[in-house]
Design an enzyme around this catalytic site. Sequence first.
Site, short mmCIF file in Angstrom:
data_model
loop_
_atom_site.label_atom_id
_atom_site.label_comp_id
_atom_site.label_asym_id
_atom_site.label_seq_id
_atom_site.Cartn_x
_atom_site.Cartn_y
_atom_site.Cartn_z
N THR A 35 -42.26 53.97 24.16
CA THR A 35 -42.92 54.51 22.96
C THR A 35 -42.90 56.00 22.83
O THR A 35 -42.72 56.66 24.12
CB THR A 35 -44.41 54.06 22.57
N ILE A 94 -46.86 50.75 19.79
CA ILE A 94 -47.51 49.40 19.93
C ILE A 94 -48.43 49.12 18.77
O ILE A 94 -48.50 47.85 18.29
CB ILE A 94 -48.31 49.52 21.21
N ASP A 112 -59.90 60.83 11.32
CA ASP A 112 -59.91 61.70 12.78
C ASP A 112 -60.82 60.79 13.39
O ASP A 112 -62.07 60.82 13.37
CB ASP A 112 -60.41 62.93 12.43
N SER A 119 -54.89 59.74 12.36
CA SER A 119 -55.08 60.95 12.15
C SER A 119 -53.87 61.73 11.41
O SER A 119 -54.25 62.80 10.78
CB SER A 119 -55.65 61.94 13.22
N ASN A 120 -52.86 61.13 11.53
CA ASN A 120 -51.36 61.87 10.91
C ASN A 120 -51.22 61.17 9.61
O ASN A 120 -50.61 60.06 9.60
CB ASN A 120 -50.37 61.70 11.80
N SER A 126 -55.91 48.97 27.36
CA SER A 126 -56.12 49.61 28.67
C SER A 126 -54.83 50.24 29.39
O SER A 126 -54.19 50.53 28.21
CB SER A 126 -56.99 48.56 29.72
N SER A 134 -47.78 53.71 14.74
CA SER A 134 -46.69 53.95 15.52
C SER A 134 -46.67 53.16 16.76
O SER A 134 -47.87 52.49 17.12
CB SER A 134 -46.45 55.47 15.65
#
Length: 233
Positions: free
Chosen positions: A179, A17, A59, A37-38, A132, A15
């Site tokens: 986002t 970036i 995860d 993780s989704n 970052s 999702s």
Amino acid sequence: MTLHDQRIVLLGGTSGIGLATARLAAEHGATVIVASSNPSSVERALAELPATADGTTVDLTDPAAVEAFFAGLDPFDHLVYTAGEALTLLELRSLDLARARQAFELRYFGALGAIHAAVPKIRSGGSVVLTSGTAADRSGPGWAVAASICGAADSLVRALALELAPIRVNAVKPGIVRTPLWPDGFDYEAAAEALPVGRIGEPEDIAEAYVFLMNQHYATGSIVTVGGGNVLV
């Protein structure tokens, strides 16, 4: 330059970036492997990516799961880490240390653990690109934790560029980007008016910096700021 016939692993590449970077890298000829993780996020991402793309659920805060993920992969060329949770601002007077540690767990320790597991699989000429944020350079009230994570990522890039050489280690430092990770109700229009470029960044703007760093074989220890000039105002 091209990423043709290169394999890229994008952690958090389902999702925002990360997905924009996966799409752009695929357009440049790369085979992309995305992880999140989704499970539903992985499924949606694969529906948008070419048939050559692969995806899995892992995860990133579980070191054993991350080790197993990389152990099951064939050698690849680049690791991109964009994973993160929704941005949470924590003021010192009401600081929840558990939430602060949780933020570090995914954005910093997750990245560190992923690099540890990934390095044996990165082919000669490959790289790591971390994420970052301009909060490290221009912060404000409530940003102590987020800014600290970004500053830690900056330092990690410089240290690992030496330790892991000749593997290149770089980072992208986004500013305000449209986002789902930004808080609900954030006033993008007001923020855009304050920026020299006069608009908010889109994921596609930032994706170009990740692809640049993967392609730029003379860059290591570099942190590329893509913030519309927000550190100047």
